[in-house]
Design an enzyme around this catalytic site. Structure first.
Site, short mmCIF file in Angstrom:
data_model
loop_
_atom_site.label_atom_id
_atom_site.label_comp_id
_atom_site.label_asym_id
_atom_site.label_seq_id
_atom_site.Cartn_x
_atom_site.Cartn_y
_atom_site.Cartn_z
N GLU A 17 109.76 106.88 7.32
CA GLU A 17 110.64 106.36 8.36
C GLU A 17 110.43 107.06 9.69
O GLU A 17 109.53 107.89 9.86
CB GLU A 17 112.10 106.46 7.91
CG GLU A 17 112.66 107.87 7.85
CD GLU A 17 114.15 107.87 8.16
OE1 GLU A 17 114.49 107.78 9.35
OE2 GLU A 17 114.96 107.94 7.20
N HIS A 48 113.59 103.50 7.88
CA HIS A 48 114.84 103.98 8.46
C HIS A 48 116.05 103.34 7.78
O HIS A 48 117.08 103.98 7.62
CB HIS A 48 114.82 103.65 9.96
CG HIS A 48 115.85 104.36 10.76
ND1 HIS A 48 116.05 105.73 10.68
CD2 HIS A 48 116.74 103.90 11.69
CE1 HIS A 48 117.02 106.08 11.52
NE2 HIS A 48 117.45 105.00 12.13
N SER A 108 121.81 106.80 10.95
CA SER A 108 121.21 106.98 12.26
C SER A 108 122.26 107.48 13.25
O SER A 108 122.81 108.56 13.09
CB SER A 108 120.54 105.67 12.69
OG SER A 108 119.66 105.87 13.77
#
Length: 303
Positions: free
Chosen positions: A248, A275, A111
């Site tokens: 996700e 995610h 991320s």
């Protein structure tokens, strides 16, 4: 502290918690998300790679403002101005690399960490053997469009309207609003429930997260709303793996596009993964990672 822990003293005087697991001549430095998240989903990375037949030394660390590392007083405007920047966190990665004695290594980021991997590969790519971008876009507008579509798909029109009203009123602490956020989290962030990433105490990191992201994963009100890196992807010259969960918060078409634009990159997905797909489906996630590292080591990786 767990075995393998080393506290680094940065040139700025702050301290970072680092931990190394595994053994071998291959080195992987792991960056967490958030920002303001922490290292925990990397804790079993060396073990998972060993299950795939690959011995790797995995070093993880908590970025400044996160969990075991120092948490500056960001309420001081001078401190916030100096340390709550993209440039600070990017250069922090390289200072950690230098102080740990890493070179010709692999860098993985989840991320927000995947954002740092992209920037690092452009600015400091001479130190990398390979890069892994895990669940991060190069263009934030793609993410915003996707998460809004997911919300419309997952929640009732009344719930979506309620959330938008709360957001307009800056009423993020509304209990009903947070209930809807949790529904979205369980569908697209931590699909394996109960989540392994739950804690009795507040771990900190909110100050950093709020400045860059906002209140939650489904709103972008901070600095990340201006994240646009697509025109720089051509400058990533190292072998690159882009990996998303197939269920996700990040849009799969964007990951596919990134793999087209980076000169030597592949895109893979983890079935059933949200995610945090390294937690949701570790067998597939780490097979993809092990295969990538093997191919780079054997000079057989190509898009």
């Amino acid at each position: 502290m767990k075995q393998g822990t080393k506290i680094l003293t940065l040139d700025n005087g702050y301290h970072l918690w680092t931990n190394t697991q595994g053994e071998g001549d291959i080195h992987l430095l792991a960056l967490h998300g958030g920002p303001g998240g922490n290292h925990e989903y990397w804790e079993d990375a060396a073990e998972q790679l060993a299950k795939q037949g690959l011995n790797v030394q995995v070093t993880m660390y908590d970025q400044l403002g996160s969990l075991y590392s120092d948490q500056p007083d960001y309420s001081d405007p001078a401190i916030a101005k100096k340390y709550l920047t993209y440039d600070y966190f990017l250069d922090e990665v390289d200072e950690v690399r230098e102080k740990l004695g890493l070179d010709n290594f692999y860098l993985i980021g989840q991320s927000w960490g995947g954002l740092l991997v992209q920037e690092y590969a452009v600015k400091y790519g001479q130190h990398l053997k390979g890069a892994i971008i895990s669940s991060m876009v190069d263009e934030i507008n793609d993410y915003v469009k996707h998460i809004n579509a997911l919300r419309e798909k997952t929640l009732s029109p009344e719930a979506v309207a309620f959330m938008k009203q709360c957001e307009a009123n800056n009423d993020y602490s509304n209990p009903k609003y947070q209930e809807y956020v949790q529904v979205m989290n369980e569908n697209y962030i931590d699909r394996r429930q109960p989540s392994k990433l739950e804690h009795l105490k507040d771990l900190g990191g909110d100050a950093v997260y709020n400045v860059f992201q906002g209140d939650n994963e489904f709103v972008i009100t901070g600095k990340l709303k201006d994240w646009h890196f697509r025109d720089q992807l051509k400058n990533i010259q190292v072998p690159t793996l882009i990996t998303y969960g197939d269920h996700e918060s990040m849009p799969v078409p964007t990951g596919e596009k990134m793999a087209e634009l980076i000169p030597n990159a592949k895109f893979v997905t983890t079935p059933g993964g949200g995610h945090h797909h390294m937690v949701d489906n570790p067998d597939v996630y780490y097979k993809h990672l092990a295969d990538f590292i093997r191919q780079v080591e054997n000079n057989t990786f190509n898009k």
